[in-house]
Design a protein around this motif. Structure first.
Motif, short mmCIF file in Angstrom:
data_model
loop_
_atom_site.label_atom_id
_atom_site.label_comp_id
_atom_site.label_asym_id
_atom_site.label_seq_id
_atom_site.Cartn_x
_atom_site.Cartn_y
_atom_site.Cartn_z
N THR A 1 5.78 6.90 -8.42
CA THR A 1 4.58 6.56 -7.50
C THR A 1 4.60 5.39 -6.67
OG1 THR A 1 3.24 7.16 -9.42
CG2 THR A 1 2.09 5.83 -7.84
N LEU A 2 5.61 4.63 -7.18
CA LEU A 2 5.98 3.47 -6.37
C LEU A 2 6.88 3.76 -4.93
CD1 LEU A 2 5.59 0.09 -6.38
CD2 LEU A 2 8.07 -0.05 -7.69
N GLN A 3 7.58 4.93 -5.28
CA GLN A 3 8.48 5.26 -3.91
C GLN A 3 7.33 5.45 -2.89
OE1 GLN A 3 10.61 8.50 -5.46
NE2 GLN A 3 12.29 7.34 -5.83
N GLY A 4 6.11 5.89 -3.12
CA GLY A 4 5.26 6.32 -2.00
C GLY A 4 4.73 5.02 -1.41
N HIS A 5 5.00 3.89 -1.91
CA HIS A 5 4.27 2.62 -1.32
C HIS A 5 5.12 1.86 -0.53
CE1 HIS A 5 0.51 2.57 -3.81
NE2 HIS A 5 1.37 3.18 -4.86
N ASP A 6 6.47 2.43 -0.07
CA ASP A 6 7.50 1.73 0.86
C ASP A 6 7.61 0.18 0.55
OD1 ASP A 6 7.49 3.99 2.15
OD2 ASP A 6 5.84 3.62 3.49
N LEU A 7 7.89 -0.23 -0.62
CA LEU A 7 8.04 -1.54 -1.12
C LEU A 7 9.77 -1.50 -1.17
CD1 LEU A 7 5.70 -2.46 -4.05
CD2 LEU A 7 5.59 -3.19 -1.57
N GLU A 8 10.31 -2.65 -0.84
CA GLU A 8 11.51 -2.89 -1.09
C GLU A 8 11.85 -3.55 -2.54
OE1 GLU A 8 13.18 -5.52 1.98
OE2 GLU A 8 12.07 -4.48 3.51
N VAL A 9 11.89 -2.48 -3.26
CA VAL A 9 12.21 -2.50 -4.71
C VAL A 9 13.17 -1.66 -5.21
CG1 VAL A 9 11.31 -2.83 -7.20
CG2 VAL A 9 9.81 -3.56 -5.27
N SER A 10 14.55 -2.14 -5.65
CA SER A 10 15.45 -1.05 -6.04
C SER A 10 14.92 -0.32 -7.26
CB SER A 10 16.87 -2.05 -6.33
OG SER A 10 16.57 -2.51 -7.93
N SER A 11 15.57 0.96 -7.18
CA SER A 11 15.25 2.06 -8.29
C SER A 11 15.19 1.35 -9.61
CB SER A 11 16.06 3.20 -8.16
OG SER A 11 15.98 3.60 -6.88
N GLY A 12 16.30 0.56 -10.03
CA GLY A 12 16.56 0.22 -11.30
C GLY A 12 15.53 -0.82 -11.49
N ALA A 13 15.31 -1.70 -10.68
CA ALA A 13 14.12 -2.84 -10.84
C ALA A 13 12.78 -2.29 -11.20
CB ALA A 13 14.25 -3.84 -9.67
N ALA A 14 12.46 -1.24 -10.22
CA ALA A 14 11.13 -0.42 -10.45
C ALA A 14 11.01 0.14 -11.80
CB ALA A 14 10.96 0.77 -9.46
N ILE A 15 12.17 0.73 -12.36
CA ILE A 15 12.14 1.37 -13.66
C ILE A 15 11.91 0.18 -14.73
CG2 ILE A 15 13.33 2.61 -15.28
CD1 ILE A 15 14.29 4.36 -12.96
N ARG B 1 4.01 -9.19 -2.83
CA ARG B 1 3.27 -9.43 -1.36
C ARG B 1 2.60 -8.16 -0.68
NH1 ARG B 1 8.27 -12.38 -1.06
NH2 ARG B 1 7.92 -14.52 -1.60
N VAL B 2 2.14 -7.41 -1.65
CA VAL B 2 1.33 -6.24 -0.95
C VAL B 2 -0.18 -7.01 -0.96
CG1 VAL B 2 0.29 -3.79 -1.56
CG2 VAL B 2 2.46 -4.49 -1.98
N THR B 3 -0.72 -6.72 0.25
CA THR B 3 -2.11 -7.14 0.54
C THR B 3 -3.03 -5.88 1.04
OG1 THR B 3 -1.50 -8.23 2.58
CG2 THR B 3 -1.73 -9.73 0.71
N ASP B 4 -2.53 -5.11 1.72
CA ASP B 4 -2.90 -4.03 2.42
C ASP B 4 -3.46 -3.22 1.36
OD1 ASP B 4 -4.08 -2.54 4.23
OD2 ASP B 4 -2.22 -1.25 4.69
N GLN B 5 -4.87 -2.73 1.21
CA GLN B 5 -5.33 -1.79 0.31
C GLN B 5 -4.72 -2.00 -1.07
OE1 GLN B 5 -4.21 1.94 1.84
NE2 GLN B 5 -5.91 1.89 3.43
N ALA C 1 -2.96 -0.18 -6.37
CA ALA C 1 -2.96 -0.54 -8.03
C ALA C 1 -3.45 0.77 -8.77
CB ALA C 1 -3.47 -1.85 -8.17
N MET C 2 -4.92 1.26 -8.37
CA MET C 2 -5.47 2.33 -8.98
C MET C 2 -4.52 3.51 -8.87
SD MET C 2 -7.79 3.07 -10.82
CE MET C 2 -9.25 1.99 -10.56
N THR C 3 -3.88 3.56 -7.85
CA THR C 3 -3.13 4.91 -7.77
C THR C 3 -1.92 4.64 -8.73
OG1 THR C 3 -3.62 5.41 -5.55
CG2 THR C 3 -1.47 6.29 -6.33
N LEU C 4 -1.28 3.69 -8.79
CA LEU C 4 0.15 3.34 -9.31
C LEU C 4 -0.50 3.30 -10.86
CD1 LEU C 4 2.87 2.48 -9.05
CD2 LEU C 4 2.34 0.14 -9.00
N ALA C 5 -1.54 2.79 -11.35
CA ALA C 5 -2.00 2.85 -12.78
C ALA C 5 -2.46 4.12 -13.32
CB ALA C 5 -3.13 1.68 -12.77
#
Length: 118
Positions: free
Chosen positions: A76-90, A34-38, A43-47
């Motif tokens: 990179t995802l850590q800088g986006h302030d999403l509520e995703v656990s570390s394991g799930a992000a990996i 549910r990220v809609t802002d920028q 996505a470009m930064t993450l990619a």
């Protein structure tokens, strides 16, 4: 000689395809969370960082892409302030890297077969 040039140009094109797939999957990941802002900039930064990790991993050893790519995605995802656990992000990063590389590799192998390398 001509098939070598065609193969080189095709290889360069598939590098672009790999980045495009990673960008698409990163964008879908962000939309899923549910990220809609920028969205496009995020996505470009993450990619970009995920692609950098995959590229460096491929240079050092093939399996390094499956370590550095997800790690770069996670960092990179850590800088986006999403509520995703570390394991799930990996695991998400690993899935994005794996799926992107499989699609690109199968397309490139089909391309090599088409130009007569095999």
């Amino acid at each position: 000689m001509l098939y070598r040039i065609v193969t080189l140009v095709g290889g360069i094109a598939f590098v672009g395809v790999l980045f495009g797939l990673i960008w698409l999957f990163c964008r879908l990941f962000l939309k899923h969370h549910r990220v809609t802002d920028q969205l496009n900039e995020r996505a470009m930064t993450l990619a970009t960082w995920t692609f950098t990790g995959v590229s460096l991993g491929l240079l050092f050893a093939i399996f390094g892409a499956f370590i550095l790519g997800p790690w770069a995605f996670y960092r990179t995802l850590q800088g986006h302030d999403l509520e995703v656990s570390s394991g799930a992000a990996i695991w998400w990063g690993f899935g994005i890297v794996l799926l992107s590389l499989l699609i690109t590799a199968s397309g490139f192998l089909g391309f090599l077969w088409l130009v007569g390398v095999w």
